[in-house]
Design a protein around this motif. Structure first.
Motif, mmCIF file in Angstrom:
data_model
loop_
_atom_site.group_PDB
_atom_site.id
_atom_site.type_symbol
_atom_site.label_atom_id
_atom_site.label_comp_id
_atom_site.label_asym_id
_atom_site.label_seq_id
_atom_site.Cartn_x
_atom_site.Cartn_y
_atom_site.Cartn_z
ATOM 1 N N ASN A 20 65.413 81.265 24.220
ATOM 2 C CA ASN A 20 64.390 81.569 23.212
ATOM 3 C C ASN A 20 63.754 80.295 22.677
ATOM 4 N N PHE A 21 64.564 79.277 22.463
ATOM 5 C CA PHE A 21 64.059 77.993 21.975
ATOM 6 C C PHE A 21 63.048 77.417 22.963
ATOM 7 N N LEU A 22 63.381 77.481 24.244
ATOM 8 C CA LEU A 22 62.479 76.969 25.276
ATOM 9 C C LEU A 22 61.227 77.835 25.400
ATOM 10 N N ALA A 23 61.403 79.133 25.356
ATOM 11 C CA ALA A 23 60.271 80.043 25.504
ATOM 12 C C ALA A 23 59.267 79.901 24.371
ATOM 13 N N ASP A 24 59.742 79.487 23.224
ATOM 14 C CA ASP A 24 58.861 79.311 22.062
ATOM 15 C C ASP A 24 58.061 78.017 22.127
ATOM 16 N N GLY A 25 58.281 77.225 23.161
ATOM 17 C CA GLY A 25 57.511 75.994 23.328
ATOM 18 C C GLY A 25 57.818 74.928 22.297
ATOM 19 N N ARG A 26 59.073 74.884 21.838
ATOM 20 C CA ARG A 26 59.420 73.980 20.751
ATOM 21 C C ARG A 26 59.784 72.581 21.224
ATOM 22 N N THR A 27 59.843 72.369 22.534
ATOM 23 C CA THR A 27 60.194 71.047 23.044
ATOM 24 C C THR A 27 59.691 70.889 24.468
ATOM 25 N N ASP A 28 59.690 69.652 24.939
ATOM 26 C CA ASP A 28 59.352 69.340 26.332
ATOM 27 C C ASP A 28 60.577 68.903 27.118
ATOM 28 N N ILE A 29 61.524 68.294 26.406
ATOM 29 C CA ILE A 29 62.791 67.864 26.999
ATOM 30 C C ILE A 29 63.903 68.291 26.055
ATOM 31 N N LEU A 30 64.861 69.043 26.567
ATOM 32 C CA LEU A 30 65.992 69.506 25.773
ATOM 33 C C LEU A 30 67.272 69.010 26.425
ATOM 34 N N VAL A 31 68.065 68.248 25.677
ATOM 35 C CA VAL A 31 69.368 67.837 26.191
ATOM 36 C C VAL A 31 70.449 68.603 25.445
ATOM 37 N N LEU A 32 71.472 68.999 26.192
ATOM 38 C CA LEU A 32 72.550 69.811 25.651
ATOM 39 C C LEU A 32 73.881 69.098 25.805
ATOM 40 N N GLN A 33 74.768 69.342 24.843
ATOM 41 C CA GLN A 33 76.145 68.872 24.947
ATOM 42 C C GLN A 33 77.103 70.047 24.757
ATOM 43 N N GLU A 34 78.334 69.814 25.157
ATOM 44 C CA GLU A 34 79.400 70.823 25.095
ATOM 45 C C GLU A 34 79.006 72.096 25.841
ATOM 46 N N LEU A 35 78.635 71.928 27.100
ATOM 47 C CA LEU A 35 78.312 73.088 27.929
ATOM 48 C C LEU A 35 79.530 73.998 28.102
ATOM 49 N N LYS A 36 80.704 73.389 28.296
ATOM 50 C CA LYS A 36 81.949 74.117 28.536
ATOM 51 C C LYS A 36 81.840 75.031 29.757
ATOM 52 N N LEU A 37 81.216 74.508 30.809
ATOM 53 C CA LEU A 37 81.002 75.248 32.056
ATOM 54 C C LEU A 37 81.351 74.375 33.254
ATOM 55 N N ASP A 38 81.979 74.969 34.270
ATOM 56 C CA ASP A 38 82.129 74.281 35.539
ATOM 57 C C ASP A 38 80.758 73.933 36.104
ATOM 58 N N GLN A 39 80.735 72.929 36.976
ATOM 59 C CA GLN A 39 79.478 72.474 37.553
ATOM 60 C C GLN A 39 78.716 73.606 38.230
ATOM 61 N N ASP A 40 79.427 74.493 38.923
ATOM 62 C CA ASP A 40 78.754 75.559 39.670
ATOM 63 C C ASP A 40 78.424 76.779 38.812
ATOM 64 N N LYS A 41 78.732 76.730 37.519
ATOM 65 C CA LYS A 41 78.456 77.866 36.638
ATOM 66 C C LYS A 41 77.223 77.644 35.763
ATOM 67 N N PHE A 42 76.589 76.497 35.893
ATOM 68 C CA PHE A 42 75.420 76.223 35.059
ATOM 69 C C PHE A 42 74.276 77.175 35.434
ATOM 70 N N PRO A 43 73.582 77.753 34.434
ATOM 71 C CA PRO A 43 72.551 78.773 34.717
ATOM 72 C C PRO A 43 71.214 78.171 35.155
ATOM 73 N N ALA A 44 71.254 77.359 36.186
ATOM 74 C CA ALA A 44 70.044 76.671 36.639
ATOM 75 C C ALA A 44 68.974 77.664 37.076
ATOM 76 N N ALA A 45 69.366 78.705 37.795
ATOM 77 C CA ALA A 45 68.388 79.658 38.323
ATOM 78 C C ALA A 45 67.635 80.351 37.193
ATOM 79 N N ALA A 46 68.359 80.757 36.154
ATOM 80 C CA ALA A 46 67.708 81.441 35.036
ATOM 81 C C ALA A 46 66.708 80.534 34.338
ATOM 82 N N LEU A 47 67.042 79.269 34.193
ATOM 83 C CA LEU A 47 66.136 78.328 33.546
ATOM 84 C C LEU A 47 64.972 77.949 34.460
ATOM 85 N N ASN A 48 65.257 77.831 35.753
ATOM 86 C CA ASN A 48 64.186 77.538 36.709
ATOM 87 C C ASN A 48 63.149 78.656 36.734
#
Length: 256
Positions: A20-48
């Motif tokens: 929702n934060f991204l869809a609202d156009g509130r930033t151009d670059i968003l960095v995240l911490q504390e993902l708490k996800l294995d490398q292969d569990k990151f939701p890249a497809a949904a964000l792409n």
């Protein structure tokens, strides 16, 4: 250009908030911490599918960092060169539209007499060396993330209670100052020299509702970016959502 840092405290839980934060156009670059996800569990497809590019360094249960941007990241690097055997995924750097982004989830340290504090000391020394090297090669650079340090008493709701405690100790503040001494500027304090701008609120004790927090999420910037900095905002509305992270996003706006 808008650049945002956000400790999401589990991307699995907070993914709808991020989308929702991204869809609202509130930033151009968003960095995240504390993902708490294995490398292969990151939701890249949904964000792409939403039109965002992603690079990340994941770790199950703990840690994990990511960079989400409209433009493709270049020259991606993870970890700290002086700590090549450190298994904790806390650093990811990338160049986006000519700006070097260094996203960090700094060590908590637990308590001043804890072995984890010794690790925090070593880690910050390695981070400072890494940033010094990166600054020698990048004129426009942002070091941002969850630093787990409140740099001054003004960044703590109760300085007396937190005096020489974890996050607020003199030693930790000296590490933060060492980063500034490299030539970096605390972006929020450039815009707001005074006042309380807390970014983290403990879930316990209704601390957010009581406006009692710490400012431990920061964007430190090189002179080239400080010259075009327009605003810095703590996005408290995201902390007020249902099932929020205990951190609020912080966004810096730069003139194009």
């Amino acid at each position: 250009m808008k650049i945002t840092t956000w400790n999401v405290n589990s991307l699995n839980v907070r993914l709808p908030h991020v989308q929702n934060f991204l869809a609202d156009g509130r930033t151009d670059i968003l960095v995240l911490q504390e993902l708490k996800l294995d490398q292969d569990k990151f939701p890249a497809a949904a964000l792409n599918m939403m039109g965002w590019q992603t690079v990340w360094s994941g770790q199950k249960t703990y840690n994990g960092v990511a960079v989400i941007s409209r433009s493709q990241a270049q020259d991606v690097h993870t970890g700290l060169p002086l700590m090549p055997d450190d298994p904790q995924r806390r650093v990811i750097a990338a160049t986006i539209d000519g700006v070097r982004i260094i996203n960090v989830y700094c060590v908590n340290g637990e308590a001043l007499d804890s072995p984890k504090f010794a690790y925090k000391r070593e880690w910050f020394a390695a981070l400072t060396a890494f940033v010094r090297d990166e600054m020698s090669r990048h004129d426009k650079l942002v070091l941002l993330g969850d630093f787990n340090i409140a740099p001054a008493d003004a960044d703590c709701y109760d300085p007396e209670k937190w005096h020489e405690k974890i996050h607020c100790s003199s030693e930790e503040r000296s590490w933060f100052q060492a980063l500034l001494d490299l030539g970096l500027t605390d972006s929020l304090r450039q815009i707001h020299p005074e006042g309380a701008f807390y970014t983290w609120f403990d879930y316990r004790g209704a601390m957010f509702q009581r406006k009692q927090g710490l400012r431990i999420d920061h964007l430190l910037i090189t002179p080239a970016l400080a010259a075009v900095l327009e605003n810095v905002e703590v996005e408290l509305d995201m902390r007020a959502l249902e099932r929020p992270s205990d951190h609020a996003p912080v966004t810096a706006t730069f003139a194009d």
